[in-house]
Design an enzyme around this catalytic site. Sequence first.
Site, short mmCIF file in Angstrom:
data_model
loop_
_atom_site.label_atom_id
_atom_site.label_comp_id
_atom_site.label_asym_id
_atom_site.label_seq_id
_atom_site.Cartn_x
_atom_site.Cartn_y
_atom_site.Cartn_z
N MET A 1 -16.68 -29.34 4.00
CA MET A 1 -17.99 -29.95 4.19
C MET A 1 -18.07 -30.69 5.53
O MET A 1 -18.98 -31.46 5.76
CB MET A 1 -18.27 -30.93 3.04
CG MET A 1 -18.12 -30.31 1.66
SD MET A 1 -19.29 -28.99 1.33
CE MET A 1 -20.77 -29.93 1.04
N GLU A 2 -17.08 -30.44 6.40
CA GLU A 2 -17.08 -31.08 7.71
C GLU A 2 -18.31 -30.65 8.50
O GLU A 2 -18.69 -29.49 8.50
CB GLU A 2 -15.81 -30.70 8.49
CG GLU A 2 -15.72 -31.39 9.83
CD GLU A 2 -14.57 -30.88 10.68
OE1 GLU A 2 -14.14 -31.62 11.59
OE2 GLU A 2 -14.10 -29.76 10.44
N CYS A 91 -8.65 -27.69 2.38
CA CYS A 91 -9.44 -27.09 3.46
C CYS A 91 -8.83 -25.77 3.92
O CYS A 91 -7.66 -25.71 4.28
CB CYS A 91 -9.55 -28.04 4.64
SG CYS A 91 -10.54 -27.37 6.00
N LYS A 132 -7.12 -33.29 -3.54
CA LYS A 132 -7.83 -32.04 -3.81
C LYS A 132 -6.97 -30.89 -3.34
O LYS A 132 -6.41 -30.93 -2.24
CB LYS A 132 -9.19 -32.00 -3.10
CG LYS A 132 -9.96 -30.70 -3.39
CD LYS A 132 -11.31 -30.66 -2.68
CE LYS A 132 -12.03 -29.35 -3.01
NZ LYS A 132 -13.31 -29.21 -2.30
N ASN A 192 -13.77 -27.70 -9.69
CA ASN A 192 -14.61 -27.45 -8.52
C ASN A 192 -14.68 -25.95 -8.23
O ASN A 192 -13.68 -25.25 -8.35
CB ASN A 192 -14.03 -28.20 -7.31
CG ASN A 192 -14.75 -27.89 -6.01
OD1 ASN A 192 -14.14 -27.37 -5.08
ND2 ASN A 192 -16.02 -28.20 -5.93
N GLY A 216 -19.85 -29.25 -4.21
CA GLY A 216 -19.92 -29.39 -2.76
C GLY A 216 -21.07 -28.62 -2.18
O GLY A 216 -22.17 -29.13 -2.00
N ARG A 217 -20.83 -27.33 -1.90
CA ARG A 217 -21.88 -26.51 -1.29
C ARG A 217 -23.13 -26.42 -2.16
O ARG A 217 -24.25 -26.33 -1.65
CB ARG A 217 -21.33 -25.11 -1.01
CG ARG A 217 -20.25 -25.06 0.08
CD ARG A 217 -19.66 -23.66 0.20
NE ARG A 217 -19.06 -23.23 -1.05
CZ ARG A 217 -19.02 -21.98 -1.47
NH1 ARG A 217 -19.58 -21.03 -0.74
NH2 ARG A 217 -18.44 -21.66 -2.61
#
Length: 314
Positions: A1-2, A91, A132, A192, A216-217
């Site tokens: 999500m950066e 990530c 995570k 997630n 998230g997305r």
Amino acid sequence: MEGVMDHIMRSLLSSIGGMDYLVSEFIRVSQNPIPVTGFRRLVPEIDKNSRTEHGHPVHIQLLGSNAERIAQSAINAVAAGAKHIDMNFGCPAKRVNGHGGGSVLLQTPEQLHLIMSSLQQVLPSHIGLSAKIRLGYEDESLLFENVSAIEEAGTHALTVHGRTKKDGYKPPARWEKIGEINARSKMRIIANGDIDDFETLMRCHEMTGCVDFMIGRGSLSNPFVFRQLKHRLESEGHTVKTEQNKKEPLLTLIDQYQKNLRGECDEFATVGRLKQWCAYLKRHYPYIEANLRELRQTTTAEEFLALLDKIERS
């Protein structure tokens, strides 16, 4: 999500509500520990008791591979006002993995343990500690070793994205694997991946046994998702009309977003962020996908909003 879930977007989502907390973009710990001033600059909510102006807690997310520098950064984060430290081992970005951070660490359970142990040793007992992960790097062969390494270090909670690094974001997320972790671990397991509406939430719950979930997305493609889910859950199965197809709330929200952006960004950056968000919104709003090319051709925020208003009225 950066690059998208900064404090401006966090504030916007928080204004809608429905979530329990938000997580900062990852803060990369590389050559030197992050100073107190760095945390205050990168996560402005830290000066407000680590909460958004709408009252939602914000967890500080760190990324890196050097346990000593990460631990010192966490100490500085707490000194700045952080209430919870979250470690990113998920990530999949090449430039992140290439520098030893994110999911590449899923190949070395001992390093996961060292990093989380170092954090556990330096953090006060009232500070939350979580991590995570993905299911693995190239494959899932080290999955349960990684989970055990993190748990044995004293970690309180673990978010699991149901894909490996190699999978990227290709569907479907393997919720059954998250269920296996949840059955074997005493940590709070947070599921997630591929949760974007009530139906997927319920299926994920049934397959994993989890009662905590991270989106998230999905929160970028439908910014109302948390409120909608909470409404459905509170209604205990009664049919509830969601806001998925309502156009006015989205336009109002985008207008507020551009106003918030203008407070910190120039016109070029503001328009760029609006277009960037549309790349996510198109997944949930067909009329944005159908007019994405025209929206991307706008050059000012006013032009962008006027076009979007025209599209919604047509």
